[in-house]
Enzyme design. Sequence first.
Site, PDB file in Angstrom:
ATOM      1  N   THR A 181      -4.154   6.330   2.279  1.00 60.69           N
ATOM      2  CA  THR A 181      -4.354   8.191   2.048  1.00 60.69           C
ATOM      3  C   THR A 181      -4.749   8.585   0.952  1.00 60.69           C
ATOM      4  OG1 THR A 181      -1.754   7.674   3.023  1.00 60.69           O
ATOM      5  CG2 THR A 181      -2.669   9.591   3.904  1.00 60.69           C
TER       6      THR A 181
ATOM      7  N   GLU B  51       0.851  -1.156  -0.157  1.00 62.75           N
ATOM      8  CA  GLU B  51      -0.010  -0.120   0.170  1.00 62.75           C
ATOM      9  C   GLU B  51       1.029   1.087   0.481  1.00 62.75           C
ATOM     10  OE1 GLU B  51      -2.384   2.572   3.286  1.00 62.75           O
ATOM     11  OE2 GLU B  51      -3.395   0.357   3.374  1.00 62.75           O
TER      12      GLU B  51
ATOM     13  N   ARG C 272       1.165  10.130   0.989  1.00 63.22           N
ATOM     14  CA  ARG C 272       2.159  11.148   1.985  1.00 63.22           C
ATOM     15  C   ARG C 272       2.981  12.004   1.628  1.00 63.22           C
ATOM     16  NH1 ARG C 272       1.904   7.542   7.391  1.00 63.22           N
ATOM     17  NH2 ARG C 272       0.617   6.163   6.310  1.00 63.22           N
TER      18      ARG C 272
ATOM     19  N   LYS D  16     -11.196  -0.004   6.344  1.00 59.33           N
ATOM     20  CA  LYS D  16     -10.150   0.213   7.293  1.00 59.33           C
ATOM     21  C   LYS D  16     -10.170   0.278   9.102  1.00 59.33           C
ATOM     22  CE  LYS D  16      -6.796   3.133   7.275  1.00 59.33           C
ATOM     23  NZ  LYS D  16      -5.620   4.084   6.373  1.00 59.33           N
TER      24      LYS D  16
END
Length: 207
Positions: free
Chosen positions: A68, A40, A44, A128
């Site tokens: 993100t 993943e 960021r 999640k």
Amino acid sequence: MNTSQQLKQIRLIPVISVDKAEDIIPLGKVLVENGLPAAEITFRSAAAPKAIELLRQAQPDMLIGAGTVLNREQAQQAKDAGASFVVSPGLNPNTVRACKEIGIDIVPGVNNPSTVEAALELGLTTLKFFPAEASGGVAMVKSLLAPYTDIELMPTGGINANNIDDYLAIPRVIACGGSWMVDPKLVKAGDWDELARLTREAVAALK
């Protein structure tokens, strides 16, 4: 095989942040060769879309997600780069709708009953649990799964070699996200041997 089924098979998703997109190529090789064919790659870092693209070219069979992801633009970038699913820290209905429109799976972050119900309303059941440890950890996961029998969770945030088994032992926890085996400092230093050792250790812990 859909995203949920692939996550169930792999059980541990390395959450990766790279400053230099090119670093993903040796890191991807380390992960695949040591039994963890998943990544993943988080938005960021500005290098994320390029890193996803490079990893998809280098490891075409790997399960690659974008982390993100906060809006439609990033979801589109992730899909264009070759990600097969996106992950978001929270539940933004606009981002969920955007993902449905462009045809990419999303695993949004939830950590309380209200966000679980909002996700169900949007037709999502693979979620999640984030930030896992800060949101009550294993006890909170069990409490959330009890009333919502249709959902499955991927706890992320504060997961490490010492507590991952506690999470994975819970029925309907399909996988965990973790970054301890892909430490950005080791990636930056190019310490592929140590990263390989940590990956092997993490995979062994899953058994």
